[in-house]
Design a protein around this motif. Structure first.
Motif, PDB file in Angstrom:
ATOM      1  N   PRO A 116     -14.772   1.853   5.468  1.00  0.00           N
ATOM      2  CA  PRO A 116     -14.934   2.037   6.906  1.00  0.00           C
ATOM      3  C   PRO A 116     -14.749   0.723   7.694  1.00  0.00           C
ATOM      4  O   PRO A 116     -15.342  -0.289   7.360  1.00  0.00           O
ATOM      5  CB  PRO A 116     -16.367   2.550   7.038  1.00  0.00           C
ATOM      6  N   VAL A 117     -13.889   0.794   8.687  1.00  0.00           N
ATOM      7  CA  VAL A 117     -13.661  -0.336   9.596  1.00  0.00           C
ATOM      8  C   VAL A 117     -13.868   0.142  11.027  1.00  0.00           C
ATOM      9  O   VAL A 117     -13.545   1.286  11.362  1.00  0.00           O
ATOM     10  CB  VAL A 117     -12.240  -0.941   9.444  1.00  0.00           C
ATOM     11  N   ARG A 118     -14.390  -0.737  11.843  1.00  0.00           N
ATOM     12  CA  ARG A 118     -14.653  -0.389  13.237  1.00  0.00           C
ATOM     13  C   ARG A 118     -13.381  -0.538  14.056  1.00  0.00           C
ATOM     14  O   ARG A 118     -12.712  -1.579  14.013  1.00  0.00           O
ATOM     15  CB  ARG A 118     -15.754  -1.273  13.797  1.00  0.00           C
ATOM     16  N   LEU A 119     -13.069   0.484  14.819  1.00  0.00           N
ATOM     17  CA  LEU A 119     -11.907   0.463  15.698  1.00  0.00           C
ATOM     18  C   LEU A 119     -12.289  -0.125  17.052  1.00  0.00           C
ATOM     19  O   LEU A 119     -13.467  -0.264  17.370  1.00  0.00           O
ATOM     20  CB  LEU A 119     -11.359   1.887  15.873  1.00  0.00           C
ATOM     21  N   THR A 120     -11.298  -0.434  17.845  1.00  0.00           N
ATOM     22  CA  THR A 120     -11.569  -1.056  19.149  1.00  0.00           C
ATOM     23  C   THR A 120     -12.313  -0.130  20.111  1.00  0.00           C
ATOM     24  O   THR A 120     -12.951  -0.601  21.038  1.00  0.00           O
ATOM     25  CB  THR A 120     -10.262  -1.528  19.812  1.00  0.00           C
ATOM     26  N   ASP A 121     -12.249   1.177  19.880  1.00  0.00           N
ATOM     27  CA  ASP A 121     -12.966   2.108  20.759  1.00  0.00           C
ATOM     28  C   ASP A 121     -14.383   2.400  20.269  1.00  0.00           C
ATOM     29  O   ASP A 121     -15.074   3.241  20.816  1.00  0.00           O
ATOM     30  CB  ASP A 121     -12.177   3.402  20.933  1.00  0.00           C
ATOM     31  N   GLY A 122     -14.823   1.707  19.204  1.00  0.00           N
ATOM     32  CA  GLY A 122     -16.185   1.860  18.708  1.00  0.00           C
ATOM     33  C   GLY A 122     -16.338   2.878  17.595  1.00  0.00           C
ATOM     34  O   GLY A 122     -17.397   2.963  16.980  1.00  0.00           O
ATOM     35  N   ARG A 123     -15.312   3.672  17.341  1.00  0.00           N
ATOM     36  CA  ARG A 123     -15.393   4.623  16.236  1.00  0.00           C
ATOM     37  C   ARG A 123     -15.050   3.927  14.928  1.00  0.00           C
ATOM     38  O   ARG A 123     -14.622   2.779  14.923  1.00  0.00           O
ATOM     39  CB  ARG A 123     -14.446   5.797  16.479  1.00  0.00           C
ATOM     40  N   TRP A 124     -15.246   4.641  13.818  1.00  0.00           N
ATOM     41  CA  TRP A 124     -15.027   4.099  12.481  1.00  0.00           C
ATOM     42  C   TRP A 124     -13.962   4.900  11.765  1.00  0.00           C
ATOM     43  O   TRP A 124     -13.886   6.113  11.909  1.00  0.00           O
ATOM     44  CB  TRP A 124     -16.325   4.119  11.691  1.00  0.00           C
ATOM     45  N   LEU A 125     -13.139   4.203  10.979  1.00  0.00           N
ATOM     46  CA  LEU A 125     -12.035   4.821  10.256  1.00  0.00           C
ATOM     47  C   LEU A 125     -12.055   4.372   8.803  1.00  0.00           C
ATOM     48  O   LEU A 125     -12.287   3.196   8.507  1.00  0.00           O
ATOM     49  CB  LEU A 125     -10.696   4.412  10.883  1.00  0.00           C
ATOM     50  N   ALA A 126     -11.814   5.318   7.884  1.00  0.00           N
ATOM     51  CA  ALA A 126     -11.660   5.017   6.459  1.00  0.00           C
ATOM     52  C   ALA A 126     -10.493   5.844   5.954  1.00  0.00           C
ATOM     53  O   ALA A 126     -10.179   6.901   6.503  1.00  0.00           O
ATOM     54  CB  ALA A 126     -12.928   5.349   5.692  1.00  0.00           C
ATOM     55  N   ARG A 127      -9.849   5.369   4.891  1.00  0.00           N
ATOM     56  CA  ARG A 127      -8.667   6.064   4.375  1.00  0.00           C
ATOM     57  C   ARG A 127      -8.761   6.261   2.869  1.00  0.00           C
ATOM     58  O   ARG A 127      -9.408   5.502   2.159  1.00  0.00           O
ATOM     59  CB  ARG A 127      -7.411   5.265   4.692  1.00  0.00           C
ATOM     60  N   ALA A 128      -8.021   7.283   2.410  1.00  0.00           N
ATOM     61  CA  ALA A 128      -7.914   7.587   0.981  1.00  0.00           C
ATOM     62  C   ALA A 128      -6.509   8.125   0.711  1.00  0.00           C
ATOM     63  O   ALA A 128      -5.822   8.560   1.632  1.00  0.00           O
ATOM     64  CB  ALA A 128      -8.959   8.620   0.579  1.00  0.00           C
ATOM     65  N   VAL A 129      -6.103   8.063  -0.546  1.00  0.00           N
ATOM     66  CA  VAL A 129      -4.782   8.555  -0.948  1.00  0.00           C
ATOM     67  C   VAL A 129      -4.909   9.390  -2.214  1.00  0.00           C
ATOM     68  O   VAL A 129      -5.897   9.295  -2.941  1.00  0.00           O
ATOM     69  CB  VAL A 129      -3.770   7.405  -1.203  1.00  0.00           C
ATOM     70  N   THR A 130      -3.874  10.180  -2.473  1.00  0.00           N
ATOM     71  CA  THR A 130      -3.817  10.887  -3.743  1.00  0.00           C
ATOM     72  C   THR A 130      -3.549   9.850  -4.830  1.00  0.00           C
ATOM     73  O   THR A 130      -2.786   8.911  -4.617  1.00  0.00           O
ATOM     74  CB  THR A 130      -2.704  11.946  -3.740  1.00  0.00           C
ATOM     75  N   PRO A 131      -4.202   9.974  -5.968  1.00  0.00           N
ATOM     76  CA  PRO A 131      -3.976   9.004  -7.035  1.00  0.00           C
ATOM     77  C   PRO A 131      -2.549   9.096  -7.574  1.00  0.00           C
ATOM     78  O   PRO A 131      -1.954  10.175  -7.598  1.00  0.00           O
ATOM     79  CB  PRO A 131      -4.992   9.370  -8.108  1.00  0.00           C
ATOM     80  N   ALA A 132      -2.031   7.968  -7.978  1.00  0.00           N
ATOM     81  CA  ALA A 132      -0.693   7.931  -8.576  1.00  0.00           C
ATOM     82  C   ALA A 132      -0.758   8.613  -9.935  1.00  0.00           C
ATOM     83  O   ALA A 132      -1.713   8.420 -10.689  1.00  0.00           O
ATOM     84  CB  ALA A 132      -0.221   6.494  -8.727  1.00  0.00           C
ATOM     85  N   PRO A 133       0.214   9.426 -10.266  1.00  0.00           N
ATOM     86  CA  PRO A 133       0.196  10.088 -11.573  1.00  0.00           C
ATOM     87  C   PRO A 133       0.345   9.058 -12.700  1.00  0.00           C
ATOM     88  O   PRO A 133       1.022   8.048 -12.547  1.00  0.00           O
ATOM     89  CB  PRO A 133       1.398  11.026 -11.525  1.00  0.00           C
ATOM     90  N   ASP A 134      -0.293   9.338 -13.798  1.00  0.00           N
ATOM     91  CA  ASP A 134      -0.179   8.475 -14.973  1.00  0.00           C
ATOM     92  C   ASP A 134       1.077   8.901 -15.723  1.00  0.00           C
ATOM     93  O   ASP A 134       1.075   9.884 -16.455  1.00  0.00           O
ATOM     94  CB  ASP A 134      -1.407   8.601 -15.857  1.00  0.00           C
ATOM     95  N   VAL A 135       2.157   8.188 -15.519  1.00  0.00           N
ATOM     96  CA  VAL A 135       3.440   8.583 -16.100  1.00  0.00           C
ATOM     97  C   VAL A 135       3.637   8.046 -17.510  1.00  0.00           C
ATOM     98  O   VAL A 135       4.596   8.420 -18.174  1.00  0.00           O
ATOM     99  CB  VAL A 135       4.622   8.136 -15.207  1.00  0.00           C
ATOM    100  N   ARG A 136       2.749   7.205 -17.988  1.00  0.00           N
ATOM    101  CA  ARG A 136       2.928   6.648 -19.334  1.00  0.00           C
ATOM    102  C   ARG A 136       2.975   7.737 -20.387  1.00  0.00           C
ATOM    103  O   ARG A 136       3.843   7.756 -21.235  1.00  0.00           O
ATOM    104  CB  ARG A 136       1.827   5.647 -19.652  1.00  0.00           C
ATOM    105  N   GLY A 137       2.036   8.683 -20.342  1.00  0.00           N
ATOM    106  CA  GLY A 137       2.033   9.777 -21.310  1.00  0.00           C
ATOM    107  C   GLY A 137       3.232  10.686 -21.137  1.00  0.00           C
ATOM    108  O   GLY A 137       3.812  11.174 -22.099  1.00  0.00           O
ATOM    109  N   THR A 138       3.629  10.902 -19.888  1.00  0.00           N
ATOM    110  CA  THR A 138       4.792  11.758 -19.606  1.00  0.00           C
ATOM    111  C   THR A 138       6.062  11.137 -20.156  1.00  0.00           C
ATOM    112  O   THR A 138       6.890  11.817 -20.763  1.00  0.00           O
ATOM    113  CB  THR A 138       4.911  11.970 -18.091  1.00  0.00           C
ATOM    114  N   LEU A 139       6.218   9.849 -19.979  1.00  0.00           N
ATOM    115  CA  LEU A 139       7.414   9.170 -20.481  1.00  0.00           C
ATOM    116  C   LEU A 139       7.446   9.153 -22.002  1.00  0.00           C
ATOM    117  O   LEU A 139       8.498   9.341 -22.617  1.00  0.00           O
ATOM    118  CB  LEU A 139       7.490   7.740 -19.928  1.00  0.00           C
ATOM    119  N   ALA A 140       6.298   8.937 -22.625  1.00  0.00           N
ATOM    120  CA  ALA A 140       6.253   8.929 -24.093  1.00  0.00           C
ATOM    121  C   ALA A 140       6.570  10.320 -24.641  1.00  0.00           C
ATOM    122  O   ALA A 140       7.302  10.448 -25.635  1.00  0.00           O
ATOM    123  CB  ALA A 140       4.866   8.479 -24.562  1.00  0.00           C
TER     124      ALA A 140
END
Length: 63
Positions: A33-57
């Motif tokens: 969470p980070v404070r924005l200039t308007d006083g509200r708070w923002l946080a971010r998330a992403v989908t995890p990167a797939p583990d391609v090591r097993g797929t490639l093997a």
């Protein structure tokens, strides 16, 4: 990669929302969470990167 954001009125509300979002959808938090200039708070998330090591093997073994 899909990005998600939580917008809240307080840091604790934002952190709680981020934790719930990550748990419900299996996401990885990227921005605490980070404070924005308007006083509200923002946080971010992403989908995890797939583990391609097993797929490639597996693909190499199938050839």
């Amino acid at each position: 990669m899909t990005r998600y954001a939580v917008l809240a009125e307080s840091a604790s509300e934002c952190a709680t929302g981020l934790a719930r979002l990550c748990e419900a959808l299996g996401l990885e938090p990227t921005t605490a969470p980070v404070r924005l200039t308007d006083g509200r708070w923002l946080a971010r998330a992403v989908t995890p990167a797939p583990d391609v090591r097993g797929t490639l093997a597996a693909a190499a073994a199938a050839q």
